[in-house]
Design a protein around this motif. Structure first.
Motif, PDB file in Angstrom:
ATOM      1  N   PHE A  55       0.812  -1.212   0.000  1.00 45.16           N
ATOM      2  CA  PHE A  55       0.000   0.000   0.000  1.00 45.16           C
ATOM      3  C   PHE A  55       0.849   1.266   0.000  1.00 45.16           C
ATOM      4  O   PHE A  55       0.391   2.334  -0.404  1.00 45.16           O
ATOM      5  N   GLN A  56       2.061   1.144   0.502  1.00 44.03           N
ATOM      6  CA  GLN A  56       2.935   2.308   0.601  1.00 44.03           C
ATOM      7  C   GLN A  56       4.376   1.837   0.629  1.00 44.03           C
ATOM      8  O   GLN A  56       4.655   0.648   0.843  1.00 44.03           O
ATOM      9  N   ASN A  57       5.283   2.758   0.370  1.00 44.40           N
ATOM     10  CA  ASN A  57       6.693   2.507   0.636  1.00 44.40           C
ATOM     11  C   ASN A  57       6.922   2.866   2.097  1.00 44.40           C
ATOM     12  O   ASN A  57       6.945   4.055   2.451  1.00 44.40           O
ATOM     13  N   PRO A  58       7.054   1.890   2.979  1.00 45.59           N
ATOM     14  CA  PRO A  58       7.091   2.184   4.414  1.00 45.59           C
ATOM     15  C   PRO A  58       8.306   2.990   4.852  1.00 45.59           C
ATOM     16  O   PRO A  58       8.341   3.456   5.993  1.00 45.59           O
ATOM     17  N   TYR A  59       9.277   3.159   3.966  1.00 47.73           N
ATOM     18  CA  TYR A  59      10.460   3.923   4.343  1.00 47.73           C
ATOM     19  C   TYR A  59      10.602   5.197   3.519  1.00 47.73           C
ATOM     20  O   TYR A  59      11.673   5.778   3.429  1.00 47.73           O
ATOM     21  N   ASP A  60       9.475   5.616   2.931  1.00 43.85           N
ATOM     22  CA  ASP A  60       9.390   6.934   2.299  1.00 43.85           C
ATOM     23  C   ASP A  60       8.623   7.838   3.269  1.00 43.85           C
ATOM     24  O   ASP A  60       7.422   7.678   3.470  1.00 43.85           O
ATOM     25  N   LEU A  61       9.323   8.777   3.880  1.00 46.61           N
ATOM     26  CA  LEU A  61       8.725   9.609   4.913  1.00 46.61           C
ATOM     27  C   LEU A  61       7.534  10.408   4.407  1.00 46.61           C
ATOM     28  O   LEU A  61       6.632  10.750   5.184  1.00 46.61           O
TER      29      LEU A  61
END
Length: 306
Positions: A55-61
């Motif tokens: 669902f998201q890039n978990p390490y893109d702030l």
């Protein structure tokens, strides 16, 4: 379409394909091996296509919302509207997405380190078997020295010197894994190097590298494949241990071990999902690899019961 065996090219292709068909037929006779392979393929595909499945890039702030932090599984994001299937961590990272991205690092570290260690170890093992004498003695003393120390201790010492980082973890794992491949390759190479066709090749003046590459190496490949499969699982678990201890991959490059470590401090607060789900993912991955390795051992073992 039937194959015209009168055609020499068709006959050669048929002879080449026959061992592969026999191998696949033998492999898929085991329900456990079949299940392990299917599971492993799904895991690898999930890691490769993590950007598409998450669902998201978990390490893109820019994709995180601190207000979504510490949400339990099933909660819906107030900022983005999608459900957090496995909850979120303290920074608002989707655990499902983080696990998919973590698989990429864990599998990459395991596969690259095991493959590199196999190449180095097999090369040194075959050299030791073929050359013998002082060369063999030096190489095998290095193998004995490396195997006499606990693996995790050597890895910790290396990373204490080099520092955190995926490349440093891979290097540390290669340095603790190569000896197993070297010992196996040397054992198989010793048996083959004493056979008459090897002696005949030496008398005819065939270069040493060609004898090792064309005659010794093919006989070492089956056991090395089995060991490499086991070493991939071992490398993944070692990387997870090192990351859990805080000396493995950095926080900016997530792995399953790092996710387990980050969530462990919240276990006693009832937020089990931060550590349990990455731990289950690590367990399933290692089990799948071991199932495949066990089946490969049975199929590639020339002395197995038929």
């Amino acid at each position: 379409m039937p194959v015209d065996l009168a055609d020499p090219f068709a006959r050669e292709a048929e002879e080449t394909a026959r061992p592969l068909r026999s191998f696949l037929r033998s492999y898929f006779q085991s329900p456990g091996g079949t299940f392990g392979l299917i599971l492993l393929v799904l895991i690898v595909l999930s890691a490769v296509f993590a950007p598409l499945l998450s669902f998201q890039n978990p390490y893109d702030l820019l994709q995180l919302d601190i207000m979504d932090g510490q949400l339990p599984p099933g909660e819906v994001s107030a900022a983005y509207g999608f459900p957090y299937l496995l909850g979120t961590d303290d920074q608002g990272r989707d655990m499902y997405s983080a696990i998919l991205y973590g698989l990429r690092i864990s599998l990459g570290v395991g596969i690259i380190s095991a493959t590199t260690a196999a190449v180095i170890g097999a090369t040194l093992g075959l050299i030791a078997a073929y050359r013998g004498g002082r060369v063999e003695s030096v190489i095998m003393r290095l193998v004995d020295f490396q195997l006499s120390f606990p693996t995790i201790l050597i890895a910790l010492m290396i990373l204490a010197i080099l520092g955190k980082g995926v490349a440093n973890v891979i290097l540390a794992l290669v340095l603790v894994e190569w000896a197993t491949f070297a010992r196996t390759a040397r054992g198989v190479g010793l048996v083959e190097s004493r056979k008459e066709y090897i002696e005949a090749s030496r008398v005819l003046g065939v270069p040493a590298w060609r004898i090792m590459l064309r005659h010794l190496l093919p006989n070492c490949i089956p056991p090395l494949i089995v060991i490499a499969t086991v070493q991939v699982a071992r490398a993944i678990s070692l990387e997870a241990t090192l990351s859990f201890l805080g000396v493995g991959v950095p926080i900016t490059e997530p792995s399953l071990g790092l996710l387990i470590s980050n969530g462990y401090q919240y276990m006693f607060s009832g937020m089990y999902w931060m550590s349990v789900f990455p731990g289950l993912s690590l367990l399933v991955t290692i089990v799948a690899i071991n199932l495949v390795g066990d089946r490969l051992r049975d199929v590639l073992n020339p002395r197995k019961d038929t």
